[in-house]
Design a protein around this motif. Structure first.
Motif, PDB file in Angstrom:
ATOM      1  N   ARG A 162       0.633  -1.046  -0.033  1.00  0.00           N
ATOM      2  CA  ARG A 162      -0.174  -0.070  -0.074  1.00  0.00           C
ATOM      3  C   ARG A 162       0.634   1.234  -0.064  1.00  0.00           C
ATOM      4  O   ARG A 162       0.338   2.301  -0.298  1.00  0.00           O
ATOM      5  CB  ARG A 162      -0.734   0.051   1.296  1.00  0.00           C
ATOM      6  CG  ARG A 162      -1.746  -1.126   1.379  1.00  0.00           C
ATOM      7  CD  ARG A 162      -2.289  -1.209   2.910  1.00  0.00           C
ATOM      8  NE  ARG A 162      -3.303  -2.229   2.744  1.00  0.00           N
ATOM      9  CZ  ARG A 162      -4.500  -2.204   2.799  1.00  0.00           C
ATOM     10  NH1 ARG A 162      -5.224  -1.040   2.415  1.00  0.00           N
ATOM     11  NH2 ARG A 162      -5.365  -3.360   2.894  1.00  0.00           N
ATOM     12  N   LYS A 191       1.184   3.425  -5.129  1.00  0.00           N
ATOM     13  CA  LYS A 191       1.368   2.225  -4.251  1.00  0.00           C
ATOM     14  C   LYS A 191       2.296   1.122  -5.064  1.00  0.00           C
ATOM     15  O   LYS A 191       2.695   1.424  -6.223  1.00  0.00           O
ATOM     16  CB  LYS A 191      -0.059   1.668  -4.085  1.00  0.00           C
ATOM     17  CG  LYS A 191      -0.763   1.401  -5.291  1.00  0.00           C
ATOM     18  CD  LYS A 191      -2.299   0.880  -5.105  1.00  0.00           C
ATOM     19  CE  LYS A 191      -3.153   0.851  -6.027  1.00  0.00           C
ATOM     20  NZ  LYS A 191      -4.191   0.034  -5.809  1.00  0.00           N
ATOM     21  N   GLU A 198      -6.047  -2.201 -13.809  1.00  0.00           N
ATOM     22  CA  GLU A 198      -5.993  -0.748 -13.244  1.00  0.00           C
ATOM     23  C   GLU A 198      -5.107   0.198 -13.872  1.00  0.00           C
ATOM     24  O   GLU A 198      -4.173  -0.164 -14.939  1.00  0.00           O
ATOM     25  CB  GLU A 198      -5.666  -1.190 -11.823  1.00  0.00           C
ATOM     26  CG  GLU A 198      -5.485  -0.184 -10.799  1.00  0.00           C
ATOM     27  CD  GLU A 198      -5.203  -0.518  -9.479  1.00  0.00           C
ATOM     28  OE1 GLU A 198      -5.426   0.468  -8.565  1.00  0.00           O
ATOM     29  OE2 GLU A 198      -5.046  -1.833  -9.415  1.00  0.00           O
ATOM     30  N   ASN A 310      -6.115  -1.115  -1.525  1.00  0.00           N
ATOM     31  CA  ASN A 310      -6.509   0.484  -1.392  1.00  0.00           C
ATOM     32  C   ASN A 310      -5.199   1.168  -0.743  1.00  0.00           C
ATOM     33  O   ASN A 310      -4.405   0.612  -0.278  1.00  0.00           O
ATOM     34  CB  ASN A 310      -7.368   0.512  -0.030  1.00  0.00           C
ATOM     35  CG  ASN A 310      -8.120   1.893  -0.133  1.00  0.00           C
ATOM     36  OD1 ASN A 310      -7.581   2.825  -0.320  1.00  0.00           O
ATOM     37  ND2 ASN A 310      -9.325   1.992   0.571  1.00  0.00           N
ATOM     38  N   THR A 311      -5.016   2.337  -1.375  1.00  0.00           N
ATOM     39  CA  THR A 311      -3.742   3.255  -1.000  1.00  0.00           C
ATOM     40  C   THR A 311      -4.025   3.643   0.676  1.00  0.00           C
ATOM     41  O   THR A 311      -2.941   4.285   1.119  1.00  0.00           O
ATOM     42  CB  THR A 311      -3.762   4.337  -2.019  1.00  0.00           C
ATOM     43  OG1 THR A 311      -4.884   5.229  -2.078  1.00  0.00           O
ATOM     44  CG2 THR A 311      -3.401   3.959  -3.489  1.00  0.00           C
ATOM     45  N   HIS A 312      -5.041   3.601   1.190  1.00  0.00           N
ATOM     46  CA  HIS A 312      -5.186   4.150   2.360  1.00  0.00           C
ATOM     47  C   HIS A 312      -5.309   2.676   3.209  1.00  0.00           C
ATOM     48  O   HIS A 312      -5.812   1.770   3.096  1.00  0.00           O
ATOM     49  CB  HIS A 312      -6.545   4.898   2.523  1.00  0.00           C
ATOM     50  CG  HIS A 312      -6.372   6.291   1.641  1.00  0.00           C
ATOM     51  ND1 HIS A 312      -5.602   7.205   2.105  1.00  0.00           N
ATOM     52  CD2 HIS A 312      -7.381   6.474   0.736  1.00  0.00           C
ATOM     53  CE1 HIS A 312      -5.773   8.081   1.129  1.00  0.00           C
ATOM     54  NE2 HIS A 312      -6.836   7.710   0.305  1.00  0.00           N
ATOM     55  N   PRO A 314      -6.636   0.558   6.240  1.00  0.00           N
ATOM     56  CA  PRO A 314      -7.802   0.068   6.806  1.00  0.00           C
ATOM     57  C   PRO A 314      -8.240   0.866   8.019  1.00  0.00           C
ATOM     58  O   PRO A 314      -7.327   1.240   8.875  1.00  0.00           O
ATOM     59  CB  PRO A 314      -8.038  -1.436   6.982  1.00  0.00           C
ATOM     60  CG  PRO A 314      -6.748  -1.711   7.209  1.00  0.00           C
ATOM     61  CD  PRO A 314      -5.735  -0.731   6.319  1.00  0.00           C
TER      62      PRO A 314
END
Length: 317
Positions: A162, A191, A198, A310-312, A314
């Protein structure tokens, strides 16, 4: 002949997901169907589920002084066998099938294990197959083979997948005794892990103090590496999957900011790092090209996996 006796053979799976993929431990259910053109005696209908990898390449040749040498290796991950239909032991192990359409369900489960994703490369392949064999007395078995789209699940909770990537590079153009101002670039990628299809966002900062224009370009490169057992020998192949050219960076400019979007082709296979005779790696190559000079380049190793990352992080629960 059996080819004339059996028609319209099909293996139909009950799909587990919209990508029609299978992974370690997944159940496999479905049915086989075929038509018989005449009354036929069959001893059994069998099913074999296999996973294996193999590589092969050669070197040399072309003359008496250069003998051709061959290198190869094979791995068997699993080989499971079962019976869908068994002949009647009271009739000598055979059953008589009438003309017409025949449908039989099947069920099995892929074994648990860290098996690599299916792949076909220049000098090797990793293949998972379901083979249904129709066996008749005094005849060779007729096999119907279907390849499975097998994927290895990546643990996308790994923080390094990530985290953003960044890199920089610079060079100075020289012409005889003269040297121009430096060319520098700083590049970042959001990331490390992506899925096929994508789009990757590449953020670039350029400073061109030279008298030459520079052309930015982004490429997705694949590296295939094939090994013999114990990695005594290896063969390496590079393949370019996609490329995008950015806007020209004018001479004597500074603080040029640009974003280049690179879409990973859906046809790109997943990364492979868990097979002892084969590796598949990917790199995003960001370069600046200047006439009559080597390219200024920054490389980012990335991973192609089956699950979006996800780049953020959880949320904390």
């Amino acid at each position: 002949m059996l080819q004339q006796t059996v028609k319209n053979f099909n293996i139909n799976f009950n799909v587990l997901n919209n990508r029609n993929t299978f992974s370690s431990g997944d159940p496999m259910t479905g049915h086989i169907s075929f038509e018989l053109t005449k009354e036929t005696k069959i001893t059994s209908i069998t099913m074999a589920l296999t996973g294996k990898a193999k590589v092969h390449w050669s070197t040399g040749g072309g003359g008496r002084e250069r003998r051709r040498r061959h290198y190869s290796a094979k791995l068997d991950f699993f080989n499971l066998k079962s019976v869908i239909v068994q002949g009647n032991s009271a009739t000598g192990g055979t059953a008589t099938f009438q003309p017409g359409t025949h449908v039989y369900p099947f069920t099995c489960q892929l074994p648990q294990g860290d098996f690599p994703s299916a792949f076909r490369g220049v000098h090797g392949q990793i293949a998972y197959t379901l083979t249904v064999g129709i066996n008749r007395p005094w005849h060779m078995s007729k096999d119907f083979v279907t390849e499975l789209n097998f994927v290895n699940h990546t643990d996308t909770n790994q923080p390094e997948l990530r985290a953003p990537l960044s890199g920089s590079n610079n060079m100075t153009l020289c012409c005889l005794w003269c040297a121009s101002g430096p060319i520098t670039m700083t590049v970042s990628v959001e990331k490390k892990a992506f899925i096929p299809g994508e789009t990757v966002k590449i953020i670039c900062y350029f400073r061109n103090a030279s008298s030459q224009r520079a052309t930015p370009k982004v490429r997705l490169q694949q590296k295939q590496v094939f090994y013999t057992h114990n990695k005594a020998h290896k063969r390496m192949i590079f393949k370019s999957f996609a490329s995008v050219t950015g806007q020209l960076v004018s001479a004597h400019t500074s603080d040029v900011h640009t974003v280049i979007m690179l879409t990973i082709p859906l046809s790109a296979s997943l990364s492979i790092s868990n097979c002892s005779i084969m590796d598949v790696e990917y790199f995003i190559e960001v370069s600046l090209s200047v006439t009559a000079s080597p390219d200024l380049t920054v490389l980012f190793p990335i991973i192609l996996c089956d699950t979006p990352v996800n780049t953020h992080p959880p949320p904390y629960l």
